[in-house]
Design a protein around this motif. Structure first.
Motif, PDB file in Angstrom:
ATOM      1  N   ASN A  66       0.852  -1.191   0.000  1.00  0.00           N
ATOM      2  CA  ASN A  66       0.000   0.000   0.000  1.00  0.00           C
ATOM      3  C   ASN A  66       0.887   1.240   0.000  1.00  0.00           C
ATOM      4  O   ASN A  66       2.115   1.129   0.014  1.00  0.00           O
ATOM      5  N   ALA A  67       0.277   2.392  -0.056  1.00  0.00           N
ATOM      6  CA  ALA A  67       1.055   3.631  -0.113  1.00  0.00           C
ATOM      7  C   ALA A  67       0.344   4.733   0.644  1.00  0.00           C
ATOM      8  O   ALA A  67      -0.891   4.815   0.642  1.00  0.00           O
ATOM      9  N   SER A  68       1.130   5.583   1.290  1.00  0.00           N
ATOM     10  CA  SER A  68       0.608   6.739   2.006  1.00  0.00           C
ATOM     11  C   SER A  68       1.239   7.984   1.420  1.00  0.00           C
ATOM     12  O   SER A  68       2.421   7.994   1.071  1.00  0.00           O
ATOM     13  N   GLY A  69       0.434   9.034   1.272  1.00  0.00           N
ATOM     14  CA  GLY A  69       0.946  10.275   0.729  1.00  0.00           C
ATOM     15  C   GLY A  69      -0.138  11.335   0.706  1.00  0.00           C
ATOM     16  O   GLY A  69      -1.068  11.293   1.524  1.00  0.00           O
ATOM     17  N   VAL A  70      -0.039  12.242  -0.237  1.00  0.00           N
ATOM     18  CA  VAL A  70      -1.001  13.330  -0.338  1.00  0.00           C
ATOM     19  C   VAL A  70      -2.038  12.990  -1.404  1.00  0.00           C
ATOM     20  O   VAL A  70      -1.716  12.897  -2.591  1.00  0.00           O
ATOM     21  N   LEU A  71      -3.260  12.778  -0.969  1.00  0.00           N
ATOM     22  CA  LEU A  71      -4.386  12.587  -1.875  1.00  0.00           C
ATOM     23  C   LEU A  71      -4.921  13.978  -2.213  1.00  0.00           C
ATOM     24  O   LEU A  71      -5.132  14.794  -1.311  1.00  0.00           O
ATOM     25  N   TYR A  72      -5.146  14.232  -3.481  1.00  0.00           N
ATOM     26  CA  TYR A  72      -5.569  15.594  -3.834  1.00  0.00           C
ATOM     27  C   TYR A  72      -6.710  15.585  -4.845  1.00  0.00           C
ATOM     28  O   TYR A  72      -6.832  14.687  -5.683  1.00  0.00           O
ATOM     29  N   ASN A  73      -7.540  16.597  -4.736  1.00  0.00           N
ATOM     30  CA  ASN A  73      -8.668  16.811  -5.632  1.00  0.00           C
ATOM     31  C   ASN A  73      -8.107  17.358  -6.954  1.00  0.00           C
ATOM     32  O   ASN A  73      -7.688  18.505  -7.029  1.00  0.00           O
ATOM     33  N   THR A  74      -8.079  16.516  -7.973  1.00  0.00           N
ATOM     34  CA  THR A  74      -7.425  16.914  -9.227  1.00  0.00           C
ATOM     35  C   THR A  74      -8.165  18.050  -9.929  1.00  0.00           C
ATOM     36  O   THR A  74      -7.541  18.886 -10.586  1.00  0.00           O
ATOM     37  N   ASP A  75      -9.477  18.105  -9.777  1.00  0.00           N
ATOM     38  CA  ASP A  75     -10.238  19.192 -10.403  1.00  0.00           C
ATOM     39  C   ASP A  75      -9.861  20.541  -9.798  1.00  0.00           C
ATOM     40  O   ASP A  75      -9.697  21.540 -10.523  1.00  0.00           O
ATOM     41  N   LYS A  76      -9.706  20.568  -8.463  1.00  0.00           N
ATOM     42  CA  LYS A  76      -9.338  21.827  -7.813  1.00  0.00           C
ATOM     43  C   LYS A  76      -7.899  22.219  -8.145  1.00  0.00           C
ATOM     44  O   LYS A  76      -7.586  23.408  -8.268  1.00  0.00           O
ATOM     45  N   PHE A  77      -7.030  21.241  -8.280  1.00  0.00           N
ATOM     46  CA  PHE A  77      -5.653  21.563  -8.684  1.00  0.00           C
ATOM     47  C   PHE A  77      -5.648  22.216 -10.064  1.00  0.00           C
ATOM     48  O   PHE A  77      -4.903  23.171 -10.311  1.00  0.00           O
ATOM     49  N   LYS A  78      -6.485  21.708 -10.972  1.00  0.00           N
ATOM     50  CA  LYS A  78      -6.563  22.291 -12.312  1.00  0.00           C
ATOM     51  C   LYS A  78      -7.147  23.700 -12.256  1.00  0.00           C
ATOM     52  O   LYS A  78      -6.648  24.618 -12.909  1.00  0.00           O
TER      53      LYS A  78
ATOM     54  N   LYS B 298       5.071   5.585 -10.815  1.00  0.00           N
ATOM     55  CA  LYS B 298       6.436   5.505 -11.330  1.00  0.00           C
ATOM     56  C   LYS B 298       7.442   5.257 -10.222  1.00  0.00           C
ATOM     57  O   LYS B 298       8.329   4.397 -10.346  1.00  0.00           O
ATOM     58  N   ASP B 299       7.325   5.991  -9.120  1.00  0.00           N
ATOM     59  CA  ASP B 299       8.268   5.817  -8.012  1.00  0.00           C
ATOM     60  C   ASP B 299       8.162   4.410  -7.435  1.00  0.00           C
ATOM     61  O   ASP B 299       9.186   3.794  -7.085  1.00  0.00           O
ATOM     62  N   ILE B 300       6.940   3.884  -7.316  1.00  0.00           N
ATOM     63  CA  ILE B 300       6.770   2.540  -6.762  1.00  0.00           C
ATOM     64  C   ILE B 300       7.396   1.511  -7.681  1.00  0.00           C
ATOM     65  O   ILE B 300       8.113   0.601  -7.232  1.00  0.00           O
ATOM     66  N   GLU B 301       7.166   1.636  -8.983  1.00  0.00           N
ATOM     67  CA  GLU B 301       7.736   0.684  -9.932  1.00  0.00           C
ATOM     68  C   GLU B 301       9.258   0.759  -9.967  1.00  0.00           C
ATOM     69  O   GLU B 301       9.933  -0.249 -10.182  1.00  0.00           O
ATOM     70  N   ASN B 302       9.805   1.964  -9.720  1.00  0.00           N
ATOM     71  CA  ASN B 302      11.262   2.139  -9.733  1.00  0.00           C
ATOM     72  C   ASN B 302      11.906   1.868  -8.383  1.00  0.00           C
ATOM     73  O   ASN B 302      13.125   1.998  -8.235  1.00  0.00           O
ATOM     74  N   GLY B 303      11.086   1.520  -7.401  1.00  0.00           N
ATOM     75  CA  GLY B 303      11.636   1.204  -6.087  1.00  0.00           C
ATOM     76  C   GLY B 303      12.015   2.410  -5.265  1.00  0.00           C
ATOM     77  O   GLY B 303      12.723   2.267  -4.252  1.00  0.00           O
ATOM     78  N   LYS B 304      11.555   3.614  -5.658  1.00  0.00           N
ATOM     79  CA  LYS B 304      11.840   4.800  -4.844  1.00  0.00           C
ATOM     80  C   LYS B 304      10.777   4.888  -3.747  1.00  0.00           C
ATOM     81  O   LYS B 304       9.919   5.764  -3.728  1.00  0.00           O
ATOM     82  N   VAL B 305      10.848   3.938  -2.838  1.00  0.00           N
ATOM     83  CA  VAL B 305       9.869   3.823  -1.763  1.00  0.00           C
ATOM     84  C   VAL B 305      10.593   3.658  -0.433  1.00  0.00           C
ATOM     85  O   VAL B 305      11.725   3.173  -0.372  1.00  0.00           O
ATOM     86  N   ALA B 306       9.937   4.079   0.617  1.00  0.00           N
ATOM     87  CA  ALA B 306      10.445   3.886   1.977  1.00  0.00           C
ATOM     88  C   ALA B 306       9.325   3.269   2.808  1.00  0.00           C
ATOM     89  O   ALA B 306       8.157   3.639   2.648  1.00  0.00           O
ATOM     90  N   ASN B 307       9.682   2.362   3.650  1.00  0.00           N
ATOM     91  CA  ASN B 307       8.684   1.650   4.449  1.00  0.00           C
ATOM     92  C   ASN B 307       8.045   2.574   5.486  1.00  0.00           C
ATOM     93  O   ASN B 307       8.616   3.596   5.867  1.00  0.00           O
ATOM     94  N   PHE B 308       6.859   2.197   5.938  1.00  0.00           N
ATOM     95  CA  PHE B 308       6.199   2.913   7.020  1.00  0.00           C
ATOM     96  C   PHE B 308       7.088   2.832   8.261  1.00  0.00           C
ATOM     97  O   PHE B 308       7.390   1.726   8.737  1.00  0.00           O
ATOM     98  N   PRO B 309       7.509   3.957   8.817  1.00  0.00           N
ATOM     99  CA  PRO B 309       8.422   3.905   9.960  1.00  0.00           C
ATOM    100  C   PRO B 309       7.839   3.181  11.162  1.00  0.00           C
ATOM    101  O   PRO B 309       8.571   2.553  11.938  1.00  0.00           O
TER     102      PRO B 309
ATOM    103  N   THR C  18       5.951   6.695   0.662  1.00  0.00           N
ATOM    104  CA  THR C  18       5.869   5.769   1.791  1.00  0.00           C
ATOM    105  C   THR C  18       5.000   4.591   1.369  1.00  0.00           C
ATOM    106  O   THR C  18       3.808   4.745   1.113  1.00  0.00           O
ATOM    107  N   SER C  19       5.624   3.443   1.255  1.00  0.00           N
ATOM    108  CA  SER C  19       4.918   2.249   0.783  1.00  0.00           C
ATOM    109  C   SER C  19       5.456   1.038   1.523  1.00  0.00           C
ATOM    110  O   SER C  19       6.673   0.851   1.623  1.00  0.00           O
ATOM    111  N   GLY C  20       4.568   0.228   2.049  1.00  0.00           N
ATOM    112  CA  GLY C  20       4.985  -0.937   2.809  1.00  0.00           C
ATOM    113  C   GLY C  20       4.249  -2.186   2.387  1.00  0.00           C
ATOM    114  O   GLY C  20       3.275  -2.140   1.624  1.00  0.00           O
TER     115      GLY C  20
END
Length: 374
Positions: free
Chosen positions: A100-112, A315-326, A255-257
């Motif tokens: 799974n992954a933790s990060g910033v979930l964002y409203n894409t319509d509002k970002f646009k 992309k980061d997950i597929e490339n292994g640019k991940v860090a485990n949940f501390p 952050t993905s564990g």
């Protein structure tokens, strides 16, 4: 999972062995009781956290080194398993399956609407926050009435900012939270300053519904929340990006564990069929079916999560640019969510930031030491 079990059993009627799926309400307690009675299940599905560490350290798991599918597992997730094993033993006593992954979930319509770009550094992140506030919107929606959600910002920042080797050094007492986590504590408070006023009284369910219906622009949580958004509002558009806690882009990880791993009882009377079932689960068609059904990420090489709602971290997950949940590395009795809840409540009640941070970090060290027992 039951459908996998049914299919496997249908294909192995001649084996004389039937796989039976057990999903008790309190699996951790049930498993510990069975371990104490030397009644170890043939196959176990666990998370890649301290519950797995406890089982692995008991010496009851089979070494899966000789299984062909081990080479098909992403190295980053296999390393996470090694990192939580006793003595960091680099032997595959478990095979990671889903993440799974933790990060910033964002409203894409509002970002646009606000012409916002995905921030890559902390300073860029704060500029995004300011632009949102200048437009009269609330940057963050937090749901801290459910205390566990207060862990999400911490888990998303700490891997970027804590010193390398911190969890090992803290375990043996050669460092402290107070000496190393001041920046994380300060940035945690900074996030709170840009949340809705009632974030301590908002539940996870209510917050997810509100977010899906236009309240707030960002939420710091995990991919597990996204289906709740869609259930609340099928036309809601969301994506995720890694929280950029550092101004050094190279230090900002997703952050993905390991959410699900499988292991086998080394003394199972049905060891061969148990290993064969794991091989069946790891077949690419089954691994793909699982992550699509459970909206997860796969630890199996070549299996992609194609859902657009998490395209920003793919992309980061597929490339292994991940860090485990501390918190996967903290002692089981170390209840950081409760400590963070008190920290947040002190902020709401007007406590001076410097005093609040100092008290919070001191409390982390005190309660960690109490929990840090073999």
């Amino acid at each position: 999972m039951q459908s996998f079990v049914d299919t496997f059993n249908q294909e192995h009627t001649d084996s004389g062995v039937k796989i039976v799926l057990n999903t008790p309400a309190d699996p951790g307690t049930v498993l510990k009781t069975r371990l104490a009675k030397n009644d170890v299940p043939d196959i176990m599905a666990l998370g890649g956290d301290n519950n797995y560490t406890e089982v692995q350290s008991a010496g009851v798991l089979a070494d899966l080194s000789g299984e062909s599918y081990i080479d098909g597992i992403q190295e980053s997730y296999m390393q996470m398993v090694y990192d939580v094993q006793k003595g960091k033993e680099a032997i595959p006593y478990a095979v990671p399956y889903a993440a799974n992954a933790s990060g910033v979930l964002y409203n894409t319509d509002k970002f646009k609407e606000l012409n916002l770009e995905i921030p890559k550094t902390w300073d860029e992140f704060m500029k995004v926050v300011k632009t949102i506030e200048d437009a009269g919107e609330e940057p963050f929606l937090f749901t801290f009435k459910d205390a566990w959600t207060g862990l999400c910002p911490w888990n998303s920042m700490a891997p970027d900012l804590q010193p390398k080797g911190f969890t090992d050094e803290r375990r043996v007492g050669t460092t402290t939270f107070a000496a190393t986590h001041q920046e994380i504590a300060e940035k945690y408070l900074e996030l709170l300053k840009h949340a809705q006023k009632d974030f301590m009284g908002t539940t996870y369910d209510d917050g997810n519904k509100a977010f899906a219906n236009g309240k707030g622009v960002m939420m710091i949580n995990g991919n597990w929340a996204i289906n709740q958004f869609t259930n609340a509002n099928s036309s809601f558009h969301v994506d995720m990006f890694a929280l950029p806690a550092s101004n050094d882009q190279s230090r900002n990880y997703v952050t993905s564990g390991v959410d699900v791993l499988f292991c086998v009882n080394k003394d199972s009377k049905n060891l061969d069929i148990a290993k064969e079932f794991l091989a069946f689960l790891l077949e690419k068609k089954n691994a793909q079916t699982y992550i699509e059904n459970q909206f997860a990420f796969s630890a199996v090489k070549g299996i992609e999560q194609t859902d657009a709602r998490v395209a920003g971290v793919k992309k980061d997950i597929e490339n292994g640019k991940v860090a485990n949940f501390p918190d996967h590395y903290y002692p089981m009795a170390f209840n950081l969510s409760a400590i963070l809840s008190e920290y947040s409540l002190n902020y709401v009640n007007g406590m001076d930031d410097a005093k609040n941070s100092a008290a919070f970090l001191a409390d982390c060290d005190k309660k960690y030491d109490i929990a840090n027992v073999e």
